[in-house]
Design an enzyme around this catalytic site. Structure first.
Site, PDB file in Angstrom:
ATOM      1  N   CYS A   3       4.561  24.697   4.320  1.00  0.00           N
ATOM      2  CA  CYS A   3       5.190  25.648   3.655  1.00  0.00           C
ATOM      3  C   CYS A   3       4.356  26.990   4.082  1.00  0.00           C
ATOM      4  O   CYS A   3       3.203  27.324   3.824  1.00  0.00           O
ATOM      5  CB  CYS A   3       5.204  25.502   2.372  1.00  0.00           C
ATOM      6  SG  CYS A   3       5.628  26.850   1.143  1.00  0.00           S
ATOM      7  N   CYS A  43      10.269  38.910  -8.772  1.00  0.00           N
ATOM      8  CA  CYS A  43      10.742  37.765  -9.739  1.00  0.00           C
ATOM      9  C   CYS A  43       9.455  37.444 -10.708  1.00  0.00           C
ATOM     10  O   CYS A  43       8.363  37.353 -10.538  1.00  0.00           O
ATOM     11  CB  CYS A  43      10.891  36.591  -8.896  1.00  0.00           C
ATOM     12  SG  CYS A  43      11.924  36.630  -7.467  1.00  0.00           S
ATOM     13  N   GLU A  70      -1.341  32.352   1.877  1.00  0.00           N
ATOM     14  CA  GLU A  70      -1.627  30.943   1.887  1.00  0.00           C
ATOM     15  C   GLU A  70      -0.622  30.226   2.623  1.00  0.00           C
ATOM     16  O   GLU A  70       0.489  30.704   2.703  1.00  0.00           O
ATOM     17  CB  GLU A  70      -1.854  30.800   0.344  1.00  0.00           C
ATOM     18  CG  GLU A  70      -2.958  31.232  -0.127  1.00  0.00           C
ATOM     19  CD  GLU A  70      -3.171  31.178  -1.804  1.00  0.00           C
ATOM     20  OE1 GLU A  70      -4.390  30.973  -2.051  1.00  0.00           O
ATOM     21  OE2 GLU A  70      -2.046  31.140  -2.300  1.00  0.00           O
ATOM     22  N   SER A  88      17.352  30.932  -3.301  1.00  0.00           N
ATOM     23  CA  SER A  88      16.651  30.866  -4.484  1.00  0.00           C
ATOM     24  C   SER A  88      17.678  31.469  -5.522  1.00  0.00           C
ATOM     25  O   SER A  88      17.492  32.755  -5.643  1.00  0.00           O
ATOM     26  CB  SER A  88      15.464  31.362  -4.451  1.00  0.00           C
ATOM     27  OG  SER A  88      14.662  30.918  -3.634  1.00  0.00           O
ATOM     28  N   LEU A  89      18.552  30.580  -6.320  1.00  0.00           N
ATOM     29  CA  LEU A  89      19.490  31.399  -7.174  1.00  0.00           C
ATOM     30  C   LEU A  89      19.081  31.604  -8.570  1.00  0.00           C
ATOM     31  O   LEU A  89      18.912  32.788  -8.981  1.00  0.00           O
ATOM     32  CB  LEU A  89      20.861  30.440  -7.232  1.00  0.00           C
ATOM     33  CG  LEU A  89      22.107  31.284  -7.479  1.00  0.00           C
ATOM     34  CD1 LEU A  89      22.477  32.462  -6.782  1.00  0.00           C
ATOM     35  CD2 LEU A  89      23.049  30.172  -7.714  1.00  0.00           C
ATOM     36  N   CYS A 127       5.354  26.021  -5.812  1.00  0.00           N
ATOM     37  CA  CYS A 127       6.139  26.595  -5.519  1.00  0.00           C
ATOM     38  C   CYS A 127       5.968  27.917  -6.598  1.00  0.00           C
ATOM     39  O   CYS A 127       5.528  27.812  -7.880  1.00  0.00           O
ATOM     40  CB  CYS A 127       7.690  26.495  -5.971  1.00  0.00           C
ATOM     41  SG  CYS A 127       8.404  25.657  -4.696  1.00  0.00           S
TER      42      CYS A 127
HETATM   43  N1  SAH Z   1      10.872  34.865  -1.283  1.00  0.00           N
HETATM   44  C1  SAH Z   1      11.782  33.491  -0.942  1.00  0.00           C
HETATM   45  C2  SAH Z   1      10.550  32.465  -0.399  1.00  0.00           C
HETATM   46  C3  SAH Z   1       9.179  32.285  -1.548  1.00  0.00           C
HETATM   47  S1  SAH Z   1       9.641  31.576  -3.241  1.00  0.00           S
HETATM   48  C4  SAH Z   1      12.572  32.985  -1.987  1.00  0.00           C
HETATM   49  O1  SAH Z   1      12.785  33.769  -2.781  1.00  0.00           O
HETATM   50  O2  SAH Z   1      13.323  32.074  -1.561  1.00  0.00           O
HETATM   51  C5  SAH Z   1       9.818  29.538  -2.894  1.00  0.00           C
HETATM   52  C6  SAH Z   1      10.622  29.051  -4.105  1.00  0.00           C
HETATM   53  O3  SAH Z   1       9.844  29.104  -5.023  1.00  0.00           O
HETATM   54  C7  SAH Z   1      11.628  29.952  -4.498  1.00  0.00           C
HETATM   55  O4  SAH Z   1      12.832  29.223  -4.781  1.00  0.00           O
HETATM   56  C8  SAH Z   1      10.994  30.579  -5.832  1.00  0.00           C
HETATM   57  O5  SAH Z   1      12.325  30.890  -6.456  1.00  0.00           O
HETATM   58  C9  SAH Z   1      10.495  29.582  -6.488  1.00  0.00           C
HETATM   59  N2  SAH Z   1       9.244  29.895  -7.579  1.00  0.00           N
HETATM   60  C10 SAH Z   1       8.932  30.783  -7.575  1.00  0.00           C
HETATM   61  N3  SAH Z   1       8.149  30.957  -8.741  1.00  0.00           N
HETATM   62  C11 SAH Z   1       8.126  29.899  -9.137  1.00  0.00           C
HETATM   63  C12 SAH Z   1       7.430  29.027 -10.366  1.00  0.00           C
HETATM   64  N4  SAH Z   1       6.768  29.613 -10.947  1.00  0.00           N
HETATM   65  N5  SAH Z   1       7.805  27.740 -10.326  1.00  0.00           N
HETATM   66  C13 SAH Z   1       8.738  26.923  -9.780  1.00  0.00           C
HETATM   67  N6  SAH Z   1       9.147  27.644  -8.715  1.00  0.00           N
HETATM   68  C14 SAH Z   1       9.081  28.970  -8.476  1.00  0.00           C
END
Ligand code: SAH
Length: 346
Positions: free
Chosen positions: A107, A118, A94, A220-221, A339
């Site tokens: 995106c 995660c 997507e 993404s911390l 996200c």
């Molecule tokens: N793998 C990469 C890019 C994809 S995730 C990364 O980790 O950065 C894009 C962003 O969305 C990341 O910051 C991730 O932590 C965040 N994210 C993932 N699940 C989410 C959720 N349910 N709500 C809000 N942000 C989320």
């Protein structure tokens, strides 16, 4: 037996030029075809109208042009568009178009599924099937650029690698795609308008610094305390914060680029002053920006967005320490385009 034809877009320009020379044609023909393949996004050889019929037939006999197909497009009430993108082998990823007053951001996905785990992310529940090829990443951008022109009357302005997958675990292809996106022979976009978002693969962050890349980096911390971070992002036990931090220091020493951190504040997980202080301590070494992003629920309530006073506490703590903070509202939630919601649901 039929010979498996090669995807012509796997060839570099030089290889394409050589191919024509081997065929007894001019190297220049390679440039013409290359332009059709990338700048003009031709999906079949017959579109290449300045190439002779015989040559097109010869190309047809030797190659295929793999390309993506937007299978389904959904529009959110806030204008966000989500594309379900079918790849040549039938797999689906997507990508999302996010419009604001002044920008259109794409995106894009870098992998089919994701190998990270995660616990708050819907994509993590899909098995990682494979990496995307450079042309598959490029095509997502082209599709969104076309939609931006069609629906918003303006070209695409920004790209974030925040779709499905971990871009630094498909680094070579992501880099090749960005080369095409930024090249005048591709889309000619400025690398300053591109952000690669990662959960943090220290070795690759260092490599990027060494290669002097010009695009932005977002990390993404979500927590600057190892124990907490490992509990929500289990791969943190393989790449602990100490290593991540060291790679970011290296990145900053080489690029002098500000680092952006993505951060969600969850109730009962990281909503304490201690957690906010740890974040300050982690990112203070370089100019930083923290994007506090809204949590998009994906499950039965195991994770919950912290209340506003916790967000305020973060904002005050960070700003007091000279760190820029933005608080980002989700876009496209109603179509599962926000996200962490990309999971090929429809
Ligand atoms: N793998 C990469 C890019 C994809 S995730 C990364 O980790 O950065 C894009 C962003 O969305 C990341 O910051 C991730 O932590 C965040 N994210 C993932 N699940 C989410 C959720 N349910 N709500 C809000 N942000 C989320």
């Amino acid at each position: 037996m039929e010979i498996k034809k090669r995807d012509i877009r796997a060839l570099t320009k030089e290889q394409l030029r050589n191919f024509f020379v081997e065929q007894g044609d001019k190297a220049f023909r390679g440039n013409q075809v290359y332009e059709w393949l990338w700048q003009k996004s031709a999906h079949d050889f017959d579109a290449m109208t300045n190439i002779s019929k015989e040559t097109r037939k010869m190309l047809e006999d030797n190659f295929v042009i793999n390309h993506i197909r937007v299978d389904q497009m959904q529009r959110s009430s806030d204008g966000t568009i989500k594309n379900a993108v079918r790849l040549h082998d039938g797999l689906v990823v997507e990508s999302v178009l996010i419009p604001t007053e002044t920008r259109t951001t794409a995106c894009v996905s870098s992998q089919v599924g994701c190998s990270l785990d995660c616990r708050f992310c819907a994509t993590a529940r899909l098995k990682r099937m494979r990496n995307l090829n450079p042309d598959e990443i490029y095509d997502q951008v082209v599709a969104i650029d076309n939609e931006s022109r069609l629906y918003f009357d303006r070209p695409l302005s920004n790209i974030v690698f925040m779709g499905m997958g971990e871009p630094l675990m498909n680094y070579n292809n992501v880099l090749k795609a960005i080369d095409k996106i930024t090249s005048p022979e591709g889309l000619g976009m400025s690398p300053k308008r591109i952000v690669v978002s990662t959960s943090g693969v220290p070795k690759i962050i260092k490599k990027m610094a060494d290669e002097d890349v010009k695009f932005g980096l977002a990390v993404s911390l979500h927590s600057a305390i190892d124990e907490v971070r490992t509990s929500i992002m289990p791969f943190n036990s393989t790449f602990p914060l100490k290593d991540l931090r060291e790679s970011l220091e290296y990145w900053y020493s080489k690029t002098k680029n500000r680092i952006t951190y993505e951060y969600v504040v969850w109730k009962g997980i990281n909503d304490t002053q201690e957690a906010a202080d740890a974040l300050v301590k982690f990112c203070k070494f370089a100019p930083s920006k923290v994007n506090i992003i809204e949590y998009n629920p994906i499950d039965d309530g195991e994770f919950q967005q912290a209340p506003n006073n916790a967000i305020e506490m973060y904002k005050n703590t960070l700003e007091r320490n000279g760190i820029t903070v933005t608080i980002r509202r989700s876009r496209g939630k109603d179509i599962d385009a926000a996200c962490g919601q990309l999971a090929n649901k429809s």
